[in-house]
Design a protein around this motif. Sequence first.
Motif, PDB file in Angstrom:
ATOM      1  N   ILE A  36       0.822  -1.215   0.000  1.00  0.00           N
ATOM      2  CA  ILE A  36       0.000   0.000   0.000  1.00  0.00           C
ATOM      3  C   ILE A  36       0.859   1.270   0.000  1.00  0.00           C
ATOM      4  CG2 ILE A  36      -1.867   1.210   1.207  1.00  0.00           C
ATOM      5  CD1 ILE A  36      -2.422  -1.567   2.621  1.00  0.00           C
ATOM      6  N   ASP A  37       0.568   2.138  -0.936  1.00  0.00           N
ATOM      7  CA  ASP A  37       1.221   3.446  -1.033  1.00  0.00           C
ATOM      8  C   ASP A  37       0.634   4.372   0.039  1.00  0.00           C
ATOM      9  OD1 ASP A  37       2.611   5.687  -2.320  1.00  0.00           O
ATOM     10  OD2 ASP A  37       0.632   6.277  -3.049  1.00  0.00           O
ATOM     11  N   VAL A  38       1.355   5.417   0.407  1.00  0.00           N
ATOM     12  CA  VAL A  38       0.850   6.346   1.432  1.00  0.00           C
ATOM     13  C   VAL A  38       0.298   7.636   0.805  1.00  0.00           C
ATOM     14  CG1 VAL A  38       1.399   7.747   3.458  1.00  0.00           C
ATOM     15  CG2 VAL A  38       2.457   5.500   3.185  1.00  0.00           C
ATOM     16  N   ASP A  39       1.193   8.408   0.190  1.00  0.00           N
ATOM     17  CA  ASP A  39       0.824   9.758  -0.245  1.00  0.00           C
ATOM     18  C   ASP A  39      -0.234   9.741  -1.334  1.00  0.00           C
ATOM     19  OD1 ASP A  39       2.563  11.119   1.495  1.00  0.00           O
ATOM     20  OD2 ASP A  39       4.248  10.606   0.200  1.00  0.00           O
ATOM     21  N   ASN A  40      -1.343  10.370  -1.022  1.00  0.00           N
ATOM     22  CA  ASN A  40      -2.484  10.483  -1.925  1.00  0.00           C
ATOM     23  C   ASN A  40      -3.213   9.166  -2.191  1.00  0.00           C
ATOM     24  OD1 ASN A  40      -3.308  13.065  -2.517  1.00  0.00           O
ATOM     25  ND2 ASN A  40      -1.568  13.435  -3.858  1.00  0.00           N
ATOM     26  N   THR A  41      -2.758   8.092  -1.520  1.00  0.00           N
ATOM     27  CA  THR A  41      -3.513   6.837  -1.557  1.00  0.00           C
ATOM     28  C   THR A  41      -4.274   6.695  -0.237  1.00  0.00           C
ATOM     29  OG1 THR A  41      -1.974   5.755  -3.046  1.00  0.00           O
ATOM     30  CG2 THR A  41      -3.316   4.319  -1.656  1.00  0.00           C
ATOM     31  N   LEU A  42      -3.547   6.835   0.876  1.00  0.00           N
ATOM     32  CA  LEU A  42      -4.183   6.760   2.192  1.00  0.00           C
ATOM     33  C   LEU A  42      -4.554   8.156   2.699  1.00  0.00           C
ATOM     34  CD1 LEU A  42      -1.900   4.109   3.932  1.00  0.00           C
ATOM     35  CD2 LEU A  42      -4.227   3.760   3.113  1.00  0.00           C
ATOM     36  N   GLY A  67      -2.387   1.854  -5.074  1.00  0.00           N
ATOM     37  CA  GLY A  67      -1.731   3.152  -5.146  1.00  0.00           C
ATOM     38  C   GLY A  67      -2.458   4.103  -6.067  1.00  0.00           C
ATOM     39  N   ASP A  68      -2.042   5.369  -6.025  1.00  0.00           N
ATOM     40  CA  ASP A  68      -2.747   6.406  -6.800  1.00  0.00           C
ATOM     41  C   ASP A  68      -2.004   6.776  -8.075  1.00  0.00           C
ATOM     42  OD1 ASP A  68      -0.759   7.716  -5.007  1.00  0.00           O
ATOM     43  OD2 ASP A  68      -1.428   9.498  -6.090  1.00  0.00           O
ATOM     44  N   GLN A  69      -0.835   6.199  -8.318  1.00  0.00           N
ATOM     45  CA  GLN A  69      -0.079   6.617  -9.500  1.00  0.00           C
ATOM     46  C   GLN A  69       0.204   5.473 -10.467  1.00  0.00           C
ATOM     47  OE1 GLN A  69       2.978   9.440  -7.412  1.00  0.00           O
ATOM     48  NE2 GLN A  69       2.633  10.056  -9.526  1.00  0.00           N
ATOM     49  N   ILE A  70      -0.060   5.760 -11.728  1.00  0.00           N
ATOM     50  CA  ILE A  70       0.119   4.749 -12.771  1.00  0.00           C
ATOM     51  C   ILE A  70       1.601   4.399 -12.960  1.00  0.00           C
ATOM     52  CG2 ILE A  70      -0.032   4.404 -15.261  1.00  0.00           C
ATOM     53  CD1 ILE A  70      -2.768   4.592 -14.907  1.00  0.00           C
ATOM     54  N   THR A 119       4.251   4.707 -11.036  1.00  0.00           N
ATOM     55  CA  THR A 119       5.036   4.152  -9.933  1.00  0.00           C
ATOM     56  C   THR A 119       4.345   2.910  -9.369  1.00  0.00           C
ATOM     57  OG1 THR A 119       3.959   5.717  -8.431  1.00  0.00           O
ATOM     58  CG2 THR A 119       6.108   6.322  -9.297  1.00  0.00           C
ATOM     59  N   ASP A 120       3.133   3.081  -8.827  1.00  0.00           N
ATOM     60  CA  ASP A 120       2.443   1.983  -8.141  1.00  0.00           C
ATOM     61  C   ASP A 120       1.977   0.900  -9.123  1.00  0.00           C
ATOM     62  OD1 ASP A 120       2.487   3.452  -5.588  1.00  0.00           O
ATOM     63  OD2 ASP A 120       1.034   4.758  -6.572  1.00  0.00           O
ATOM     64  N   VAL A 121       1.213   1.306 -10.117  1.00  0.00           N
ATOM     65  CA  VAL A 121       0.619   0.327 -11.034  1.00  0.00           C
ATOM     66  C   VAL A 121       1.695  -0.314 -11.926  1.00  0.00           C
ATOM     67  CG1 VAL A 121      -0.968  -0.006 -12.971  1.00  0.00           C
ATOM     68  CG2 VAL A 121      -1.649   1.425 -11.044  1.00  0.00           C
TER      69      VAL A 121
HETATM   70 MG   LIG Z   1       1.036   8.141  -4.057  1.00  0.00          MG
END
Ligand SMILES: [Mg+2]
Length: 173
Positions: free
Chosen positions: A32-38, A116-119, A121-123
């Motif tokens: 789980i990502d933190v910034d802008n995800t949680l 996550g919220d970013q394609i 990096t996270d995805v």
């Molecule tokens: Mg993020």
Amino acid sequence: MLERLAPDEYVKSIFDIDLDVLKEKGIRGLIIDVDNTLVSWETKTADRRILDWFFVLETKGFRACILSNNTKDRVVKFTEQIRIPAVYRAAKPRKKAFLKAMRAMGTGDKETAVIGDQIFTDVYGGKRLKLYTILVMPVAEREFFTTRFARKVERKIIKNLVKRGDLQEPRTR
Ligand SMILES: [Mg+2]
């Protein structure tokens, strides 16, 4: 090329993720990502609702690991109350940190999902390791300067993926 960036799921927020469905798919561990995800990047600690969500994860038998490109200070402070493993300065989408998170949870690639919220990096990072990927809409509009450009491109990609039928509009519960 574009479909290599398409997440398996797109939801409005973490609270819209159907955890029971994930379980049925055999997912046991969540990266789980933190910034802008949680939370927004200026929010230093998790609020009640986030803490409750992690409690639900635990009761449903999920392992979880925080994976953030942000600094040690940020990530350690945020994770203090949640008491789950965390990897900071992860350099997503590089594979190394994802593998580290999976080792911390003791899960294999077919059992691990990335949230996550970013394609880019996270995805993309998750997809490079063939993990299940869940894109969430960013919690806050305000961003670091460096993220703003990537976000513009991401919005275009998401729009395109939806248009082509590779991605559903974000789901809410
Ligand atoms: Mg993020």
